[in-house]
Design a protein around this motif. Structure first.
Motif, mmCIF file in Angstrom:
data_model
loop_
_atom_site.group_PDB
_atom_site.id
_atom_site.type_symbol
_atom_site.label_atom_id
_atom_site.label_comp_id
_atom_site.label_asym_id
_atom_site.label_seq_id
_atom_site.Cartn_x
_atom_site.Cartn_y
_atom_site.Cartn_z
ATOM 1 N N LEU A 26 -8.468 5.936 -2.243
ATOM 2 C CA LEU A 26 -8.832 4.991 -1.181
ATOM 3 C C LEU A 26 -9.471 3.734 -1.760
ATOM 4 O O LEU A 26 -9.208 2.618 -1.294
ATOM 5 C CB LEU A 26 -9.771 5.656 -0.173
ATOM 6 C CG LEU A 26 -9.126 6.733 0.716
ATOM 7 C CD1 LEU A 26 -10.193 7.516 1.457
ATOM 8 C CD2 LEU A 26 -8.144 6.110 1.679
ATOM 9 N N GLU A 27 -10.323 3.874 -2.774
ATOM 10 C CA GLU A 27 -10.952 2.708 -3.403
ATOM 11 C C GLU A 27 -9.925 1.859 -4.128
ATOM 12 O O GLU A 27 -10.105 0.664 -4.291
ATOM 13 C CB GLU A 27 -12.070 3.154 -4.355
ATOM 14 C CG GLU A 27 -13.297 3.650 -3.608
ATOM 15 C CD GLU A 27 -14.284 4.401 -4.483
ATOM 16 O OE1 GLU A 27 -14.029 4.558 -5.702
ATOM 17 O OE2 GLU A 27 -15.304 4.858 -3.941
ATOM 18 N N ASP A 75 -6.641 5.747 5.940
ATOM 19 C CA ASP A 75 -6.414 4.434 5.323
ATOM 20 C C ASP A 75 -7.702 3.919 4.709
ATOM 21 O O ASP A 75 -8.793 4.246 5.179
ATOM 22 C CB ASP A 75 -5.935 3.431 6.384
ATOM 23 C CG ASP A 75 -4.497 3.657 6.789
ATOM 24 O OD1 ASP A 75 -3.777 4.390 6.078
ATOM 25 O OD2 ASP A 75 -4.081 3.098 7.823
ATOM 26 N N PRO A 76 -7.610 3.074 3.653
ATOM 27 C CA PRO A 76 -8.835 2.503 3.074
ATOM 28 C C PRO A 76 -9.523 1.564 4.049
ATOM 29 O O PRO A 76 -8.882 0.985 4.925
ATOM 30 C CB PRO A 76 -8.339 1.744 1.842
ATOM 31 C CG PRO A 76 -6.878 1.579 2.028
ATOM 32 C CD PRO A 76 -6.410 2.651 2.958
ATOM 33 N N SER A 122 0.840 -1.189 0.000
ATOM 34 C CA SER A 122 0.000 0.000 0.000
ATOM 35 C C SER A 122 0.879 1.245 0.000
ATOM 36 O O SER A 122 1.881 1.309 0.691
ATOM 37 C CB SER A 122 -0.898 -0.002 1.232
ATOM 38 O OG SER A 122 -1.674 1.158 1.262
ATOM 39 N N THR A 163 1.155 5.628 0.270
ATOM 40 C CA THR A 163 0.504 6.788 0.867
ATOM 41 C C THR A 163 0.643 7.948 -0.104
ATOM 42 O O THR A 163 1.753 8.350 -0.439
ATOM 43 C CB THR A 163 1.157 7.152 2.215
ATOM 44 O OG1 THR A 163 1.062 6.025 3.080
ATOM 45 C CG2 THR A 163 0.454 8.331 2.848
ATOM 46 N N THR A 205 -15.446 5.275 2.789
ATOM 47 C CA THR A 205 -14.334 4.711 2.031
ATOM 48 C C THR A 205 -13.017 4.669 2.797
ATOM 49 O O THR A 205 -12.097 3.988 2.376
ATOM 50 C CB THR A 205 -14.105 5.502 0.722
ATOM 51 O OG1 THR A 205 -13.993 6.884 1.040
ATOM 52 C CG2 THR A 205 -15.220 5.291 -0.259
ATOM 53 N N GLY A 206 -12.919 5.408 3.911
ATOM 54 C CA GLY A 206 -11.662 5.419 4.643
ATOM 55 C C GLY A 206 -11.841 5.681 6.128
ATOM 56 O O GLY A 206 -12.856 6.218 6.561
ATOM 57 N N SER A 214 -3.402 4.645 0.813
ATOM 58 C CA SER A 214 -3.719 5.592 1.883
ATOM 59 C C SER A 214 -3.576 7.016 1.369
ATOM 60 O O SER A 214 -2.871 7.269 0.400
ATOM 61 C CB SER A 214 -2.764 5.402 3.063
ATOM 62 O OG SER A 214 -2.907 4.117 3.591
ATOM 63 N N GLN A 255 -11.280 9.792 -2.675
ATOM 64 C CA GLN A 255 -12.124 8.590 -2.748
ATOM 65 C C GLN A 255 -11.564 7.595 -3.757
ATOM 66 O O GLN A 255 -11.510 6.395 -3.492
ATOM 67 C CB GLN A 255 -13.557 8.965 -3.119
ATOM 68 C CG GLN A 255 -14.365 9.459 -1.959
ATOM 69 C CD GLN A 255 -15.789 9.826 -2.351
ATOM 70 O OE1 GLN A 255 -16.042 10.312 -3.445
ATOM 71 N NE2 GLN A 255 -16.709 9.595 -1.437
#
Length: 157
Positions: free
Chosen positions: A102-103, A155-156, A75, A77, A136-137, A107, A99
């Motif tokens: 995150l999807e 974070d997601p 992941s 950021t 979403t997060g 992060s 969004q």
């Protein structure tokens, strides 16, 4: 993931389309069966003898490979910079951008530049963003206001 004619083993342990065990058979016979059913013969592991293979529809094999690739990558950021005096349209744009990130499984670090006495305004802006992105997060860190900036990491889910 090795498919169809690229499987070099003489014999394979075949699992059917619905998960039923079809047993050990010659690779040629397994390929013939796959063609009759209109599916792919996919080898799941080369480290055993005979290698286990599954009969999977080509769409599902591709989807499984993409899921495997997505799960294996670390992941990241991504940072999104804002100002405390942000216009409504710009706010919506930044929120939509967050969004999408995150999807995608990454992060987001929101950083708000603070000029003069805008510290409380920056904190309110970050709180509003957190409320809007609730589905979403989730926030990883608390809102940190320090000197010239305010920041929060999301974070997601």
């Amino acid at each position: 993931m090795i498919k169809n004619e690229k499987i070099k083993a003489a014999e394979v342990d075949v699992t059917g389309v619905n998960g039923e065990a079809l047993g050990i058979m010659a690779t040629g016979a397994a390929l013939k069966l796959a063609k009759e059913l209109g599916v792919d013969l996919v080898c799941t592991s080369l480290y055993s003898s005979p290698p286990p293979c599954s009969l999977i529809s080509s769409g599902k094999a591709k989807e499984a490979k993409q899921q495997e690739k997505k799960a294996s990558r670390p992941s990241k950021t991504k940072e999104i910079r804002l100002t405390a005096n942000i216009e409504e349209h710009d706010y919506e744009t930044k929120k939509n951008q967050a969004q999408r990130i995150l999807e995608g499984g990454d992060s987001v670090q929101f950083v708000v530049k603070v000029y003069g006495k805008e510290g409380t305004k920056a904190k309110e802006l970050l709180e509003e963003l957190l409320r809007d992105l609730q589905g979403t997060g989730t926030k990883k860190t608390g809102i940190q206001v320090s000197g010239k900036q305010a920041a929060v990491q999301v974070d997601p889910v």
